[in-house]
Design a protein around this motif. Structure first.
Motif, mmCIF file in Angstrom:
data_model
loop_
_atom_site.group_PDB
_atom_site.id
_atom_site.type_symbol
_atom_site.label_atom_id
_atom_site.label_comp_id
_atom_site.label_asym_id
_atom_site.label_seq_id
_atom_site.Cartn_x
_atom_site.Cartn_y
_atom_site.Cartn_z
ATOM 1 N N TYR A 243 0.896 -1.348 -0.061
ATOM 2 C CA TYR A 243 0.061 -0.096 0.154
ATOM 3 C C TYR A 243 0.871 1.322 -0.009
ATOM 4 N N GLN A 244 2.046 1.122 0.795
ATOM 5 C CA GLN A 244 2.947 2.356 0.810
ATOM 6 C C GLN A 244 3.594 2.684 -0.469
ATOM 7 N N THR A 245 4.187 1.353 -0.912
ATOM 8 C CA THR A 245 5.026 1.562 -2.033
ATOM 9 C C THR A 245 3.848 2.085 -3.433
ATOM 10 N N THR A 268 -4.135 -6.318 -2.227
ATOM 11 C CA THR A 268 -5.208 -5.612 -1.611
ATOM 12 C C THR A 268 -4.602 -4.515 -1.141
ATOM 13 N N GLY A 269 -3.302 -4.197 -0.844
ATOM 14 C CA GLY A 269 -2.679 -3.063 -0.436
ATOM 15 C C GLY A 269 -2.521 -1.973 -1.652
ATOM 16 N N VAL A 270 -2.142 -2.461 -2.924
ATOM 17 C CA VAL A 270 -2.301 -1.951 -4.138
ATOM 18 C C VAL A 270 -3.778 -1.422 -4.374
ATOM 19 N N TYR A 271 -4.395 -2.252 -4.387
ATOM 20 C CA TYR A 271 -6.155 -1.892 -4.619
ATOM 21 C C TYR A 271 -6.431 -0.814 -4.017
ATOM 22 N N LYS A 272 -6.077 -0.867 -2.483
ATOM 23 C CA LYS A 272 -6.777 0.336 -1.571
ATOM 24 C C LYS A 272 -5.942 1.685 -2.044
ATOM 25 N N ALA A 273 -4.774 1.446 -2.388
ATOM 26 C CA ALA A 273 -3.816 2.849 -2.603
ATOM 27 C C ALA A 273 -4.867 3.538 -3.781
ATOM 28 N N LEU A 274 -4.791 2.442 -5.224
ATOM 29 C CA LEU A 274 -5.371 3.025 -6.139
ATOM 30 C C LEU A 274 -7.109 3.466 -5.853
ATOM 31 N N LYS A 275 -7.594 2.765 -5.188
ATOM 32 C CA LYS A 275 -8.896 3.402 -4.780
ATOM 33 C C LYS A 275 -9.087 4.690 -4.095
ATOM 34 N N GLU A 276 -8.212 4.793 -3.266
ATOM 35 C CA GLU A 276 -8.290 6.102 -2.475
ATOM 36 C C GLU A 276 -7.891 7.139 -3.555
ATOM 37 N N SER A 281 -10.013 1.596 -11.680
ATOM 38 C CA SER A 281 -10.420 1.108 -12.756
ATOM 39 C C SER A 281 -9.602 1.273 -14.072
ATOM 40 N N LYS A 282 -8.531 1.908 -13.800
ATOM 41 C CA LYS A 282 -7.369 2.349 -14.992
ATOM 42 C C LYS A 282 -6.179 1.297 -14.759
ATOM 43 N N VAL A 283 -6.227 0.494 -13.763
ATOM 44 C CA VAL A 283 -5.030 -0.172 -13.360
ATOM 45 C C VAL A 283 -5.427 -1.748 -13.391
ATOM 46 N N LYS A 284 -4.598 -2.467 -14.155
ATOM 47 C CA LYS A 284 -4.954 -4.306 -14.104
ATOM 48 C C LYS A 284 -3.650 -4.612 -13.097
ATOM 49 N N ILE A 285 -4.408 -5.298 -12.026
ATOM 50 C CA ILE A 285 -3.656 -5.875 -10.856
ATOM 51 C C ILE A 285 -3.600 -7.482 -10.968
ATOM 52 N N LEU A 286 -2.295 -7.816 -10.888
ATOM 53 C CA LEU A 286 -2.050 -9.421 -11.011
ATOM 54 C C LEU A 286 -1.290 -9.920 -9.640
ATOM 55 N N LEU A 300 -13.195 -12.836 -9.520
ATOM 56 C CA LEU A 300 -14.570 -12.937 -9.748
ATOM 57 C C LEU A 300 -15.211 -11.633 -9.454
ATOM 58 N N ASN A 301 -14.773 -10.683 -8.299
ATOM 59 C CA ASN A 301 -15.341 -9.588 -8.165
ATOM 60 C C ASN A 301 -14.695 -8.376 -8.691
ATOM 61 N N GLY A 302 -13.701 -8.480 -9.505
ATOM 62 C CA GLY A 302 -13.193 -7.666 -10.487
ATOM 63 C C GLY A 302 -12.097 -6.554 -9.875
ATOM 64 N N SER A 303 -11.573 -6.919 -8.720
ATOM 65 C CA SER A 303 -10.689 -6.162 -7.951
ATOM 66 C C SER A 303 -9.178 -6.474 -8.515
ATOM 67 N N LEU A 304 -9.106 -7.837 -8.982
ATOM 68 C CA LEU A 304 -7.876 -8.282 -9.484
ATOM 69 C C LEU A 304 -8.352 -8.876 -11.065
ATOM 70 N N THR A 305 -7.108 -8.581 -11.871
ATOM 71 C CA THR A 305 -7.360 -8.983 -13.339
ATOM 72 C C THR A 305 -6.945 -10.506 -13.441
ATOM 73 N N GLY A 306 -6.079 -11.151 -12.690
ATOM 74 C CA GLY A 306 -5.595 -12.411 -12.682
ATOM 75 C C GLY A 306 -4.879 -12.736 -11.356
ATOM 76 N N THR A 307 -4.723 -13.986 -11.080
ATOM 77 C CA THR A 307 -3.756 -14.486 -10.177
ATOM 78 C C THR A 307 -3.192 -15.815 -10.543
ATOM 79 N N TYR A 308 -2.049 -15.963 -9.897
ATOM 80 C CA TYR A 308 -1.417 -17.608 -10.363
ATOM 81 C C TYR A 308 -1.450 -18.252 -9.391
ATOM 82 N N ILE A 309 -2.563 -19.602 -9.344
ATOM 83 C CA ILE A 309 -2.360 -20.344 -8.137
ATOM 84 C C ILE A 309 -1.182 -21.220 -8.015
#
Length: 567
Positions: A243-245, A268-276, A281-286, A300-309
């Protein structure tokens, strides 16, 4: 036989307990019965009882349960899933396993203490997910010195002192996410047609092997493309640091188009900083991890664009550990396969992952209930065996007591018969004439002596026997006459008025006087012969006893001999 081949689970094997040991137990009980026979001596009875106890002890034997210690570098949802899978696999295979897990919570010093503690607790194998690669090496060397094999999981350390590694391929994970990020950048470039998209990588702590390897894989994918600009920033594995980064990156100017975080917690930290900043909506987070209730759900809820299992497979860790412990073949490197989750396949991945997690939870619940049931069964079995053993021992004891009673009764009858025969012999006149030659007249019998006289003679003999023993102790002297040190003191003092030490010294001086008067031995030789440690101490005691020095007595004896010769 079918049951033995088919049901190899420890829970089923417990039902086969009595079948396995009943034959020998019956034989021992039959042997106990034979040992109560009147021809059997006491030693055989003791052997019988020992064999019976051995039979009962064999009934309580169980298969070896291997102890596996696990040192987790951190906590979190992904590692909780690994832990639950290892715990569920404790009874999954042919051999029983006991898994003990310690979590270091991202503290290397804590993990070092955990490793030493687990190694000292008697584990058979250690599984380690190192917090940092370098500091863990010395602790692993100490574990190896104890003869405990080490398995690295998820992460490696800067050492070759390990038996095997198992975990996801972090380079493959980074490269797979990198290729997906490039495909997203191409789509953006096709839509915008102007400035190249910016791909930003926020790494975990680069002191750890997963962060290094994921960065290497992602950077390799970036080198293979020219459609986007690429930058990376080192952070840690936490949501707060990410988040701080991200806040610093937003303040620096250009907004990244794609952000790759090394785990889903960081996203989750990155999404929080972008939402603030109202830029989410402009950044794809992986991200990486792909837990059904974190990463996949975020897609599924759209906060991430993709994740690696990133695969967990705790049951495979236990299987590998058992192969090492039981001497089965195994590979030193055991990579686990992962998969990329995108909005297109997220629903299916979520359903599959949730089902597996639920099955694992159900298995743990079933095992807990089985352990509780078999714990009760084991207690009841032990009580039953103890009761049965007590009954058998009681029967044996009763039979032995009855036999002893019958033997005692027989001996009493024999003595009564013998007494009657002796009475008839001594009261019969003819018998008295026959036994006359065997009777000693009273006047020829030895005169009785007092106990003090006997004691004095015995003490005198003991002292003279040990007169030359310079290390003679009063305890030893007391043992020779059958008295303790205190009893010896009281007895000697009452009879002679001297203590045992004074009496011993007096008798030594008397013997010295005799030797000085009748032999040509030197004073030193006589002093040692009568038990004095030094000639000086002998002379001192001699002067106190006789009023003259030993040399004076020797000189006086020489003068008398000269006078006699002159006469």
């Amino acid at each position: 036989m079918f049951l033995r081949q088919k049901h190899t689970h420890p829970s089923m094997r417990k039902f086969l307990f009595f079948e396995k040991y009943s034959t020998n137990l019956v034989r021992y009980i039959f042997f106990c019965y034979l040992c109560t026979h009147k021809e059997c001596n006491v030693m055989n009875k003791i052997v019988c009882l020992l064999l019976f106890v051995a039979a009962l002890a064999s009934c309580t034997q169980s298969e070896k349960s291997y102890k596996i210690g696990v040192s987790q570098c951190s906590s979190g949802r992904w590692r909780e899933k690994v832990n639950s899978e290892m715990l569920a696999a404790q009874h999954l295979y042919e051999h029983d396993v006991k898994v003990s897990i310690a979590e270091a919570h991202d503290d290397t010093e804590t993990q070092l203490r955990h490793i030493d503690s687990l190694a000292n607790a008697g584990i058979d194998l250690l599984v380690v997910a190192p917090n940092e690669a370098a500091p863990i090496a010395e602790a692993i060397a100490r574990v190896k010195q104890k003869g405990i094999p080490v398995v690295f999981f998820d992460r490696k350390a800067d050492t070759e002192d390990y038996a095997a590694f198992i975990g996801g391929n972090n380079r493959e994970a980074g490269q797979t996410v990198g290729h997906y990020a490039v495909s997203l950048a191409k789509d953006m470039l096709a839509q915008r047609g102007a400035q190249k998209p910016l791909i930003l990588e926020i790494t975990g702590s680069m002191a750890t092997s997963p962060a290094q390897e994921r960065h290497e894989g992602f950077a390799k994918a970036m080198q293979e493309q020219s459609e986007a600009d690429y930058r990376f920033i080192e952070s840690s594995w936490s949501s707060e640091d990410a988040y701080q980064t991200m806040k610093k990156q937003l303040k620096s100017g250009r907004l990244p188009d794609v952000v790759f975080c090394h785990n889903d917690a960081m996203t989750t930290g990155v999404y929080k900083a972008l939402k603030e900043a109202k830029q989410e909506s402009k950044v794809k987070i992986l991200g990486v991890d792909g837990m059904h209730d974190e990463g996949i759900e975020y897609v599924l809820n759209g906060s991430l664009t993709g994740t690696y299992i990133y695969p967990t497979h705790g049951e495979e860790i236990v299987r590998l550990a058992l192969n090492i412990l039981t001497g089965q073949p195994y590979h030193r490197d055991n990579p686990l396969k992962g998969a990329m989750v995108t909005p297109e396949n997220a629903k299916m991945m979520w359903l599959n992952s949730r089902e597996l997690v639920q099955q694992n939870a159900n298995l743990i619940t079933i095992q807990d209930k089985l352990e509780a049931y078999f714990g009760l069964y084991s207690t009841q079995r032990k009580v039953l065996i103890a009761s049965f053993a007590a009954i058998v021992l009681l029967i044996v004891a009763v039979l032995m007591i009855w036999r002893a009673f019958m033997q005692t009764r027989k001996v009493v009858r024999q003595r009564q018969t013998l007494n009657e025969e002796e009475t008839l012999f001594f009261t019969n006149a003819d018998s008295r004439k026959l036994r006359q030659p065997f009777v000693t007249p009273t006047e020829e019998l030895p005169q009785p002596r007092s106990q003090d006289t006997i004691f004095v003679e015995k003490l005198n003999a003991a002292i003279r026997e040990n007169l030359s023993n310079t290390n003679l102790k009063m305890e030893e002297l007391g043992e020779k006459v059958g008295l303790s040190r205190v009893q010896l003191y009281r007895k000697v003092k009452a009879i002679t008025g001297l203590s045992p030490v004074e009496l011993l010294r007096q008798m030594r001086l008397q013997q010295g006087y005799v030797l000085l008067s009748t032999t040509n031995k030197t004073v030193s030789e006589i002093a040692f012969e009568v038990g004095f440690n030094t000639p000086g101490y002998f002379s001192k005691c001699f002067k106190e006893q006789y009023g003259k020095m030993p040399t004076d007595l020797r000189l006086q004896a020489d003068i008398q001999n000269d006078s006699t010769n002159e006469t």
